[in-house]
Design a protein around this motif. Structure first.
Motif, PDB file in Angstrom:
ATOM      1  N   THR A 229      55.859  25.794  43.489  1.00 23.34           N
ATOM      2  CA  THR A 229      55.235  25.137  44.618  1.00 23.34           C
ATOM      3  C   THR A 229      54.168  26.013  45.378  1.00 23.34           C
ATOM      4  O   THR A 229      52.914  25.416  45.459  1.00 23.34           O
ATOM      5  N   MET A 230      54.390  27.100  45.542  1.00 21.32           N
ATOM      6  CA  MET A 230      53.345  28.038  45.997  1.00 21.32           C
ATOM      7  C   MET A 230      52.164  28.321  45.277  1.00 21.32           C
ATOM      8  O   MET A 230      50.875  28.245  45.650  1.00 21.32           O
ATOM      9  N   ARG A 231      52.318  28.329  43.866  1.00 18.39           N
ATOM     10  CA  ARG A 231      51.316  28.230  42.917  1.00 18.39           C
ATOM     11  C   ARG A 231      50.438  27.021  43.017  1.00 18.39           C
ATOM     12  O   ARG A 231      49.048  27.023  43.146  1.00 18.39           O
ATOM     13  N   LYS A 232      51.068  26.088  43.484  1.00 21.15           N
ATOM     14  CA  LYS A 232      50.281  24.596  43.418  1.00 21.15           C
ATOM     15  C   LYS A 232      49.564  24.574  44.745  1.00 21.15           C
ATOM     16  O   LYS A 232      48.292  24.319  44.856  1.00 21.15           O
ATOM     17  N   VAL A 233      50.043  25.220  45.741  1.00 20.91           N
ATOM     18  CA  VAL A 233      49.518  25.162  46.936  1.00 20.91           C
ATOM     19  C   VAL A 233      48.270  26.116  46.946  1.00 20.91           C
ATOM     20  O   VAL A 233      47.066  25.937  47.446  1.00 20.91           O
ATOM     21  N   ALA A 234      48.299  27.409  46.275  1.00 17.17           N
ATOM     22  CA  ALA A 234      47.145  28.297  46.178  1.00 17.17           C
ATOM     23  C   ALA A 234      46.369  27.647  45.310  1.00 17.17           C
ATOM     24  O   ALA A 234      45.028  28.246  45.453  1.00 17.17           O
ATOM     25  N   ALA A 235      46.498  27.003  44.214  1.00 16.72           N
ATOM     26  CA  ALA A 235      45.670  26.469  43.190  1.00 16.72           C
ATOM     27  C   ALA A 235      44.634  25.378  43.911  1.00 16.72           C
ATOM     28  O   ALA A 235      43.762  25.353  43.332  1.00 16.72           O
ATOM     29  N   SER A 236      45.127  24.866  44.855  1.00 18.32           N
ATOM     30  CA  SER A 236      44.206  23.920  45.518  1.00 18.32           C
ATOM     31  C   SER A 236      43.340  24.482  46.680  1.00 18.32           C
ATOM     32  O   SER A 236      42.483  23.767  47.350  1.00 18.32           O
ATOM     33  N   THR A 237      43.026  25.954  46.873  1.00 18.54           N
ATOM     34  CA  THR A 237      42.107  26.381  47.722  1.00 18.54           C
ATOM     35  C   THR A 237      40.823  26.570  47.205  1.00 18.54           C
ATOM     36  O   THR A 237      40.550  26.550  45.885  1.00 18.54           O
ATOM     37  N   ALA A 238      39.822  26.943  47.892  1.00 20.82           N
ATOM     38  CA  ALA A 238      38.415  27.380  47.379  1.00 20.82           C
ATOM     39  C   ALA A 238      38.341  28.702  46.794  1.00 20.82           C
ATOM     40  O   ALA A 238      37.666  28.543  45.706  1.00 20.82           O
ATOM     41  N   ASP A 239      39.286  29.641  47.178  1.00 25.89           N
ATOM     42  CA  ASP A 239      39.186  30.727  46.393  1.00 25.89           C
ATOM     43  C   ASP A 239      39.723  30.459  45.033  1.00 25.89           C
ATOM     44  O   ASP A 239      39.125  31.169  43.998  1.00 25.89           O
ATOM     45  N   ALA A 240      40.909  29.592  44.553  1.00 29.10           N
ATOM     46  CA  ALA A 240      41.044  29.543  43.459  1.00 29.10           C
ATOM     47  C   ALA A 240      39.914  28.787  42.450  1.00 29.10           C
ATOM     48  O   ALA A 240      39.683  29.207  41.339  1.00 29.10           O
ATOM     49  N   ALA A 241      39.233  27.867  43.034  1.00 25.08           N
ATOM     50  CA  ALA A 241      38.242  27.444  42.270  1.00 25.08           C
ATOM     51  C   ALA A 241      37.046  28.461  42.205  1.00 25.08           C
ATOM     52  O   ALA A 241      36.338  28.324  41.136  1.00 25.08           O
ATOM     53  N   GLU A 242      36.973  29.226  42.943  1.00 24.45           N
ATOM     54  CA  GLU A 242      35.912  30.356  42.858  1.00 24.45           C
ATOM     55  C   GLU A 242      36.350  31.299  41.901  1.00 24.45           C
ATOM     56  O   GLU A 242      35.473  31.802  40.896  1.00 24.45           O
ATOM     57  N   GLY A 243      37.665  31.634  41.821  1.00 26.62           N
ATOM     58  CA  GLY A 243      38.082  32.533  40.843  1.00 26.62           C
ATOM     59  C   GLY A 243      37.693  31.998  39.394  1.00 26.62           C
ATOM     60  O   GLY A 243      37.335  32.677  38.363  1.00 26.62           O
ATOM     61  N   VAL A 244      38.151  30.664  39.257  1.00 29.08           N
ATOM     62  CA  VAL A 244      38.007  29.955  37.648  1.00 29.08           C
ATOM     63  C   VAL A 244      36.366  29.979  37.676  1.00 29.08           C
ATOM     64  O   VAL A 244      35.962  30.509  36.407  1.00 29.08           O
ATOM     65  N   GLY A 245      35.572  29.667  38.613  1.00 25.92           N
ATOM     66  CA  GLY A 245      34.205  29.577  38.266  1.00 25.92           C
ATOM     67  C   GLY A 245      33.519  30.972  38.041  1.00 25.92           C
ATOM     68  O   GLY A 245      32.566  31.394  37.085  1.00 25.92           O
ATOM     69  N   ALA A 246      34.140  32.009  38.479  1.00 25.93           N
ATOM     70  CA  ALA A 246      33.702  33.426  38.362  1.00 25.93           C
ATOM     71  C   ALA A 246      33.653  33.822  37.023  1.00 25.93           C
ATOM     72  O   ALA A 246      33.112  34.506  36.337  1.00 25.93           O
ATOM     73  N   ALA A 247      35.348  33.650  36.693  1.00 30.57           N
ATOM     74  CA  ALA A 247      35.545  34.257  35.292  1.00 30.57           C
ATOM     75  C   ALA A 247      34.735  33.446  34.260  1.00 30.57           C
ATOM     76  O   ALA A 247      34.418  34.006  33.258  1.00 30.57           O
ATOM     77  N   ALA A 248      34.317  32.075  34.368  1.00 33.20           N
ATOM     78  CA  ALA A 248      33.676  31.171  33.352  1.00 33.20           C
ATOM     79  C   ALA A 248      32.159  31.915  33.477  1.00 33.20           C
ATOM     80  O   ALA A 248      31.672  31.836  32.301  1.00 33.20           O
ATOM     81  N   GLU A 249      31.791  32.220  34.519  1.00 30.77           N
ATOM     82  CA  GLU A 249      30.365  32.737  34.647  1.00 30.77           C
ATOM     83  C   GLU A 249      30.094  34.207  34.301  1.00 30.77           C
ATOM     84  O   GLU A 249      29.178  34.680  34.388  1.00 30.77           O
ATOM     85  N   GLY A 250      31.320  35.000  34.119  1.00 31.87           N
ATOM     86  CA  GLY A 250      31.251  36.427  33.888  1.00 31.87           C
ATOM     87  C   GLY A 250      30.873  36.905  35.080  1.00 31.87           C
ATOM     88  O   GLY A 250      29.874  38.163  34.875  1.00 31.87           O
ATOM     89  N   ARG A 251      31.155  36.762  36.329  1.00 31.26           N
ATOM     90  CA  ARG A 251      30.573  37.458  37.477  1.00 31.26           C
ATOM     91  C   ARG A 251      31.836  37.775  38.443  1.00 31.26           C
ATOM     92  O   ARG A 251      32.959  37.414  38.116  1.00 31.26           O
ATOM     93  N   THR A 252      31.420  38.657  39.518  1.00 29.23           N
ATOM     94  CA  THR A 252      32.413  39.083  40.397  1.00 29.23           C
ATOM     95  C   THR A 252      32.828  37.805  41.343  1.00 29.23           C
ATOM     96  O   THR A 252      31.934  37.282  41.973  1.00 29.23           O
ATOM     97  N   PRO A 253      34.228  37.555  41.475  1.00 30.43           N
ATOM     98  CA  PRO A 253      34.260  36.409  42.650  1.00 30.43           C
ATOM     99  C   PRO A 253      34.056  36.907  43.942  1.00 30.43           C
ATOM    100  O   PRO A 253      33.980  38.046  44.443  1.00 30.43           O
ATOM    101  N   ARG A 254      33.633  36.070  44.956  1.00 33.17           N
ATOM    102  CA  ARG A 254      33.194  36.076  46.051  1.00 33.17           C
ATOM    103  C   ARG A 254      34.401  35.149  46.942  1.00 33.17           C
ATOM    104  O   ARG A 254      34.072  34.009  47.249  1.00 33.17           O
ATOM    105  N   TRP A 255      35.254  35.823  47.182  1.00 37.27           N
ATOM    106  CA  TRP A 255      36.453  35.512  48.113  1.00 37.27           C
ATOM    107  C   TRP A 255      35.955  35.051  49.515  1.00 37.27           C
ATOM    108  O   TRP A 255      35.255  35.618  49.903  1.00 37.27           O
TER     109      TRP A 255
END
Length: 258
Positions: A229-255
């Protein structure tokens, strides 16, 4: 904050400093109020992601001030039955942001109890640890609950039932401290660890810390369900989207912590 506790935010790292050096940072009513204010501010400030707790002068915290102890546990209205049980960070306030104890000297009584709620303990080679309560005829209640959850039973009982102190190397040996460093390097090492922590996603960290804390008291199935349940909550945050995007683009995340 009042004068007995200092609060400094640098980037996303807060340093909370016990500041009654002439009294070895022993807790009286004013320090208790200021300390509670500091931890409440840290808990509620969205820009504060990690805390370092330390002491001014020769002590981290020498426990309750026996010469000026009125209000050292906090002043609350009502009879014994109405007073809050979890009324400070030491007594169990839920703060799931990472907390580092940078133990610069005497860490006794209330000071050691606060340490048992910290996630990381870095000790100066001058640090000393102990529960002196039995030497003055009174039990340490929250300490007696918390310490056996942190270290081996017999080592916890040795500290609790003898009232004797141990040095930093012994604290590391029994698992009470994670690192022992030269006194002059203490805050540098604490900040180095804090910087490592703020490089990771803060909301994911808090979710994992909460799962780690609560799962200890849950059956395995309920613990896993809670964690998912906590995983689902965390996955809905802007930081989770940033982490996925940063990994796809090969850059350091901006939390952002959001």
């Amino acid at each position: 904050m009042g004068e007995t506790v200092l609060y400094e935010l640098d980037g996303h790292v807060v340093t909370i400093t016990y500041n009654r050096p002439d009294a070895l940072n022993a807790i009286n009513g004013q320090l208790r109020a200021d300390l509670n204010d500091a931890f409440a501010r840290f808990r509620d400030d969205e820009e504060a992601w990690v805390a370092i707790v330390t002491g001014a002068g020769r002590a981290f915290c020498a426990g309750a001030d026996l010469k000026d102890g009125e209000g050292s546990v906090g002043v609350f209205p009502g009879t014994f039955w109405e007073k809050p049980t979890a009324n400070s960070f030491e007594s169990g306030w839920e703060i799931f942001k990472p907390v580092i104890a940078a133990v610069n000297g005497y860490c006794l009584g209330y000071g050691l109890t606060l340490l048992t709620w910290c996630d990381f303990v870095i000790a100066s080679d001058r640090a000393q640890f102990g529960y002196p309560e039995v030497t003055i005829g009174t039990p340490a209640i929250v300490g007696a609950i918390r310490l056996p959850q942190r270290i081996n039973w017999q080592y916890a009982m040795e500290l609790l039932l003898t009232g004797e102190r141990i040095d930093a190397e012994r604290a590391k040996e029994i698992g009470l401290a994670g690192w022992v460093v030269p006194h002059g390097e203490l805050m540098t090492e604490a900040r180095r660890l804090a910087d490592r922590l703020v490089a990771a996603a803060p909301l994911a960290q808090r979710a994992m810390k909460e799962v780690a804390a609560r799962a200890q008291h849950l059956p395995m199935l309920e613990a896993i369900r809670f964690g998912e349940t906590m995983r689902k909550v965390a996955a809905s945050t802007a930081d989770a989207a940033e982490g996925v995007g940063a990994a796809a683009e090969g850059r350091t995340p901006r939390w952002t912590g959001r």
